[in-house]
Design a protein around this motif. Structure first.
Motif, short mmCIF file in Angstrom:
data_model
loop_
_atom_site.label_atom_id
_atom_site.label_comp_id
_atom_site.label_asym_id
_atom_site.label_seq_id
_atom_site.Cartn_x
_atom_site.Cartn_y
_atom_site.Cartn_z
N LEU A 84 0.86 -1.18 0.00
CA LEU A 84 0.00 0.00 0.00
C LEU A 84 0.90 1.23 0.00
CD1 LEU A 84 -2.69 1.50 0.25
CD2 LEU A 84 -2.50 1.23 2.74
N GLN A 85 0.84 1.99 -1.07
CA GLN A 85 1.69 3.17 -1.24
C GLN A 85 0.79 4.38 -1.50
OE1 GLN A 85 4.35 2.73 -4.54
NE2 GLN A 85 5.65 4.44 -3.99
N GLY A 86 0.89 5.39 -0.63
CA GLY A 86 0.00 6.54 -0.80
C GLY A 86 0.57 7.81 -0.23
N GLY A 87 0.06 8.92 -0.72
CA GLY A 87 0.47 10.22 -0.23
C GLY A 87 0.18 11.30 -1.25
N ASP A 88 0.71 12.48 -1.01
CA ASP A 88 0.44 13.63 -1.86
C ASP A 88 0.99 13.43 -3.27
OD1 ASP A 88 -0.97 15.28 -0.17
OD2 ASP A 88 0.84 16.18 0.69
N CYS A 89 0.30 14.06 -4.23
CA CYS A 89 0.86 14.16 -5.58
C CYS A 89 2.19 14.88 -5.51
CB CYS A 89 -0.12 14.93 -6.46
SG CYS A 89 0.61 15.54 -7.98
N ALA A 90 2.20 16.03 -4.88
CA ALA A 90 3.44 16.79 -4.67
C ALA A 90 3.41 17.37 -3.27
CB ALA A 90 3.57 17.92 -5.71
N GLU A 91 4.34 16.94 -2.44
CA GLU A 91 4.45 17.54 -1.11
C GLU A 91 4.86 19.00 -1.23
OE1 GLU A 91 6.15 14.62 2.10
OE2 GLU A 91 7.30 14.34 0.25
N THR A 92 4.50 19.77 -0.23
CA THR A 92 4.95 21.16 -0.18
C THR A 92 5.65 21.41 1.15
OG1 THR A 92 2.88 21.98 0.80
CG2 THR A 92 3.01 21.91 -1.62
N PHE A 93 6.55 22.37 1.15
CA PHE A 93 7.22 22.71 2.41
C PHE A 93 6.20 23.22 3.42
CE2 PHE A 93 11.14 23.89 -0.34
CZ PHE A 93 11.45 22.55 -0.49
N GLU A 94 5.25 24.01 2.96
CA GLU A 94 4.24 24.57 3.86
C GLU A 94 3.35 23.49 4.46
OE1 GLU A 94 0.69 28.00 3.68
OE2 GLU A 94 1.65 27.29 1.85
N GLY A 95 3.14 22.39 3.70
CA GLY A 95 2.26 21.33 4.17
C GLY A 95 2.92 20.32 5.08
N ALA A 96 4.22 20.49 5.38
CA ALA A 96 4.93 19.54 6.23
C ALA A 96 4.72 19.87 7.71
CB ALA A 96 6.41 19.52 5.88
N THR A 97 3.46 19.89 8.12
CA THR A 97 3.12 20.17 9.51
C THR A 97 2.77 18.87 10.23
OG1 THR A 97 0.75 20.44 9.07
CG2 THR A 97 2.16 22.41 8.80
N ALA A 98 2.83 18.89 11.53
CA ALA A 98 2.53 17.69 12.31
C ALA A 98 1.11 17.20 12.04
CB ALA A 98 2.73 17.97 13.80
N ASP A 99 0.15 18.11 11.95
CA ASP A 99 -1.25 17.72 11.74
C ASP A 99 -1.44 17.05 10.39
OD1 ASP A 99 -1.97 18.65 14.21
OD2 ASP A 99 -2.82 20.54 13.49
N LYS A 100 -0.87 17.63 9.34
CA LYS A 100 -1.07 17.07 8.01
C LYS A 100 -0.31 15.76 7.83
CE LYS A 100 -2.26 21.30 5.47
NZ LYS A 100 -3.61 20.79 5.12
N ILE A 101 0.89 15.68 8.39
CA ILE A 101 1.65 14.43 8.30
C ILE A 101 0.94 13.32 9.06
CG2 ILE A 101 3.82 13.30 8.94
CD1 ILE A 101 5.17 16.07 8.46
N GLN A 132 8.76 13.71 -1.91
CA GLN A 132 7.97 13.89 -3.13
C GLN A 132 7.76 15.39 -3.39
OE1 GLN A 132 7.43 11.81 -5.36
NE2 GLN A 132 5.87 12.76 -6.62
N PHE A 133 8.88 16.09 -3.57
CA PHE A 133 8.85 17.55 -3.73
C PHE A 133 9.12 17.99 -5.16
CE2 PHE A 133 10.04 17.15 0.83
CZ PHE A 133 8.98 17.85 1.38
N THR A 134 9.16 17.07 -6.11
CA THR A 134 9.35 17.44 -7.51
C THR A 134 8.32 16.72 -8.37
OG1 THR A 134 10.98 15.68 -7.84
CG2 THR A 134 11.83 17.86 -7.26
N LYS A 135 7.98 17.34 -9.51
CA LYS A 135 6.98 16.77 -10.40
C LYS A 135 7.40 16.98 -11.85
CE LYS A 135 3.50 15.28 -9.83
NZ LYS A 135 3.11 13.83 -9.72
N PRO A 136 7.24 15.95 -12.70
CA PRO A 136 7.45 16.16 -14.14
C PRO A 136 6.30 16.99 -14.71
CG PRO A 136 6.55 13.98 -13.74
CD PRO A 136 6.80 14.59 -12.38
N ARG A 137 6.57 17.72 -15.75
CA ARG A 137 5.54 18.56 -16.36
C ARG A 137 5.51 18.32 -17.86
NH1 ARG A 137 3.23 21.64 -12.39
NH2 ARG A 137 1.49 21.18 -13.79
N SER A 138 4.32 18.45 -18.43
CA SER A 138 4.16 18.26 -19.87
C SER A 138 4.69 19.45 -20.67
CB SER A 138 2.69 18.01 -20.21
OG SER A 138 1.89 19.08 -19.73
#
Length: 465
Positions: A84-101, A132-138
């Motif tokens: 089972l592998q899951g999580g954000d499409c793209a993590e953000t620095f702002e979203g790395a809070t205790a509540d969200k994690i 997961q802080f980087t994303k490929p783009r079209s």
């Protein structure tokens, strides 16, 4: 994931940084090969400084943890466990809070409980987290109101705000990404080893969410687990194994400067490990056989995932195995199929059959998200929950017909009550996007949609057994 403190000495790396690892044969061949989806760093001095600093920082994960994961994935490839592998499409620095994690970890743990209890299989828990802080783009660029700027490639490369300053490719963000990953891993280790994951608390994991059918089914399952635990306690069972759990970190190995700078040589074996995460995957856009990504990841000991889209042939898959796993090592290769609900039953069988007939033992995982992305009438990138479910059903049907094992689920999800994917038992409609659409990239399943999906997969696994 084992705590960093107290990790046996044999699982630590030597203090070799980039310079020390440079002597390993072929480790830097990728530099002379075609490289796609890479940033154009604005300041060369800043780039050199960031790479130099990353090369001297401690590893984020350890060789013993990586080796353990490879063993777990080998068991899943044999039908003895499920990933089972899951999580954000793209993590953000702002979203790395205790509540969200904690919300993300909690949702993955809940999904794992549903899968384990329903299918009677061990579940390998892995987050798309702590890297997961980087994303490929079209497209390299984005245009708004006549202004063209670089596309957002994830917080480790540039900012989301549509300004020239924010969208510039800034190499110092790689260092910030490292430190954010370190703090995220530290919190995950605390959660999964310090009592947060105790199975006797399954009821408490669902507090704060509204009632809907998925919630009711989860509460019923939690009550069954409670009864089973009370029975075992009455029999004098030891609950030590229920108090903590293994949890592994994964991300797409997109940013090669970062991955190479965090590669270390293991003091036990003298072989390189990418210490940015336990499990790394190569995307559909970067799996060129003659490209830098495949070459670099062929040199490290981590288990490797490879995304396979609907254009993949069986020969493509075999050539990727030859490049990345010439020794056919159990647990080394995971194929993550992302065909789309309309393609899965037509496109997947030939690939699975070709790989199986070759004798290669890979782990087959479904990604039902990326092949089912659409744009809603009000302009939001979204996915229909019914399409996600349809691709999962198709994945299981194909493997049932071929007599192979459907070994895992890879989803973009969050523990928050967002509105980004349409449908579900507690239906999300387009109007909800106006107030609860939070992703900076691709749409994610929310907490309740994730639970619904886990129940579907659990039922499909039970039928396979």
């Amino acid at each position: 994931m084992r705590p960093g403190a107290g990790t046996p000495e044999s699982t630590w790396f030597t203090g070799l940084g980039q310079a020390g690892a440079a002597d390993y044969p072929g480790l830097d061949e990728w530099r002379d090969l075609p490289k796609v989806q890479q940033p154009t760093w604005q300041n060369e001095a800043s780039h050199r400084a960031a790479v130099a600093e990353l090369s001297t920082l401690p590893p984020l994960v350890f060789a013993g943890e990586v080796d353990l994961l490879r063993e777990r994935l080998a068991a899943a490839a044999q039908g003895k466990a499920f990933l089972l592998q899951g999580g954000d499409c793209a993590e953000t620095f702002e979203g790395a809070t205790a509540d969200k994690i904690s919300a993300r970890v909690k949702t993955i743990l809940q999904m794992a409980v549903v899968l384990t209890y329903g299918a009677s299989l061990p579940v390998i828990k892995m987050g798309r987290m702590a890297g997961q802080f980087t994303k490929p783009r079209s497209s390299n660029d984005e245009t708004r109101d006549g202004l063209t700027l670089p596309a957002y490639r994830g917080d480790m490369v540039n900012g989301y705000d549509f300004t020239p300053e924010s969208r510039a490719h800034d190499a110092s963000r790689m260092v910030q990404g490292y430190h954010t990953s370190a703090s995220t891993l530290n919190l995950i280790r605390a959660f999964t080893q310090g009592g947060f994951a105790d199975l006797r608390l399954v009821h408490h994991w669902n507090k704060g969410f509204t009632q809907n059918p998925a919630h009711a089914r989860y509460e019923s399952l939690a009550a069954d687990i409670d009864r089973a635990i009370r029975f075992m306690a009455a029999c004098g069972s030891d609950f030590e194994a229920l108090k903590r759990t293994e949890f592994f970190a994964s991300h797409e190995a997109l940013l090669l400067d970062y991955e190479r700078a965090l590669t270390r040589i293991d003091s036990r074996t003298g072989t390189p490990y990418a210490t940015s995460g336990h499990f790394l995957w190569i995307g559909e856009r970067t799996r060129q056989l003659d490209g830098a990504h495949v070459n670099f990841l062929s040199k490290v000991r981590n288990p490797i995932g490879i995304k396979l889209g609907p254009s993949t042939t069986g020969d493509d898959a075999l050539r990727l195995i030859d490049a990345l796993d010439p020794e056919r090592e159990p647990g080394r290769i995971t194929f993550i199929t992302r065909m789309g609900a309309g393609n899965i039953r037509e496109k997947l069988p030939a690939v699975v059959r070709r790989v199986t007939d070759s004798g290669a033992k890979v782990l087959w995982v479904t990604d039902p998200m990326h092949g089912n992305t659409v744009t809603s009438p009000n302009g939001y990138k979204t996915r229909r929950f019914d399409d996600v479910m349809a691709e999962v059903r198709g994945f299981f049907e194909v493997h049932a017909e071929l007599g192979t094992f459907p070994g895992g689920l890879h989803v973009e999800m969050t523990g928050d009550d967002v509105a980004e994917c349409l449908g579900g038992a507690d239906p999300i409609d387009e109007e909800a996007f106006l107030t609860r659409y939070e992703t900076v990239c691709d749409p994610r399943l929310n907490h309740m949609q994730s639970l619904e999906l886990a129940f579907l997969v659990s039922g499909a696994l039970a039928q396979q057994s």
